[in-house]
Write an enzyme that holds these catalytic residues in place. Structure first.
Site, short mmCIF file in Angstrom:
data_model
loop_
_atom_site.label_atom_id
_atom_site.label_comp_id
_atom_site.label_asym_id
_atom_site.label_seq_id
_atom_site.Cartn_x
_atom_site.Cartn_y
_atom_site.Cartn_z
CG MET A 21 35.40 46.83 42.44
SD MET A 21 37.14 46.22 40.81
CE MET A 21 37.28 47.33 39.03
CD GLN B 236 36.93 40.50 46.18
OE1 GLN B 236 36.47 41.02 46.62
NE2 GLN B 236 37.68 41.28 44.87
CB THR C 19 40.52 47.23 42.54
OG1 THR C 19 40.61 45.92 43.98
CG2 THR C 19 40.72 46.83 41.17
CG ASN C 20 46.27 46.86 46.22
OD1 ASN C 20 47.51 46.96 45.82
ND2 ASN C 20 46.06 48.49 45.87
CB THR C 21 41.52 42.71 45.77
OG1 THR C 21 41.96 42.73 46.54
CG2 THR C 21 41.06 40.81 45.26
CB CYS D 249 43.53 47.41 49.70
SG CYS D 249 41.33 47.88 50.36
CB THR D 250 42.58 51.73 46.28
OG1 THR D 250 41.39 51.08 46.45
CG2 THR D 250 43.43 50.86 44.94
CD GLU D 251 38.98 50.27 49.06
OE1 GLU D 251 38.30 50.27 47.70
OE2 GLU D 251 39.63 49.22 48.90
#
Length: 231
Positions: free
Chosen positions: A10, A52, A83-85, A196-198
């Protein structure tokens, strides 16, 4: 060494970074041919993103809880949700397992507090920036969270979903993020959470003048700390 359970996919772009960082830290600490003892469950982000968008967080939580339980059954001794979300459904995951979940916000809070920062900006997906996920947990540590205004939130979110999760990294988008951060600093932010991990694929400490708190990198260190802790 204890086995790390990684719930990834994710997106897989940031999950690949998690895997790299976890193994690099184990190698650097133990030397020789050492690498991390870990298991990853990589979900289909298409399915998660659809839930989501549909605001169906219950089903999203069920999906990730199943993956977490499978990791525990496979021998994982802790969980890292990559993932953060999706920490918005962390309670669903912890209810499904008996092993600890290393919560990404708590890991970030430790780093922010250690840096002496009391007011921090948050860049993340629109879901995360509009939620109490970070503000509430950071407030418990005496840390205030500032989020971008509506237009900047839209910009930050669009770059994540239209570019970063698809492996697209553009200089123009980096410049746009830096401008957003500058505006948040003008509002009083003493540092910025890459929530956000990206985002770490795009922006780093060298791009801004205030302390940066890269949640993927911090989370990976916390996972290795757990894996190598005695007891």
């Amino acid at each position: 060494m204890r086995r790390i359970g990684l719930v990834g996919g994710m997106s897989w772009e940031s999950s690949a970074l998690y895997y790299q960082l976890v193994n690099e830290h184990v190698r650097d600490r133990l030397g020789g041919f050492h690498s991390a003892l870990c298991t990853m469950a990589s979900v289909d982000f298409h399915d998660v993103e659809a839930l989501q968008a549909a605001d169906d967080w219950d089903r999203a939580g069920e999906l990730l809880a199943r993956e977490a339980a499978a990791l525990e059954a496979g021998g994982a001794e802790c969980l890292v949700l990559c993932t953060n979300t999706m920490h918005l459904v962390a309670d669903r995951i912890t209810d499904a397992v008996s092993i600890p979940l290393l919560h990404i916000v708590d890991v970030a809070a430790d780093a922010i507090a250690a840096a002496g920062v009391t007011t921090v900006a948050l860049l993340a997906t629109g879901y995360t920036m509009s939620s109490p996920l970070y503000p509430d947990r950071l407030a418990d540590r005496g840390i205030e969270t500032i989020v971008p205004d509506a237009a900047d939130r839209e910009t930050v979110h669009a770059i994540i979903y239209d570019e970063l999760v698809q492996g697209v990294v553009r200089d123009a988008s980096r410049a746009a993020y830096v401008e957003v951060i500058d505006r948040l600093v003008e509002r009083g932010a003493q540092g910025v959470i890459l929530g956000c991990t990206e985002i770490e694929l795009l922006v780093g400490q060298g791009d801004v003048d205030v302390p940066v708190f890269p949640t993927t990198a911090l989370h990976a260190v916390a996972a290795v700390d757990f894996a190598l802790a005695r007891g």
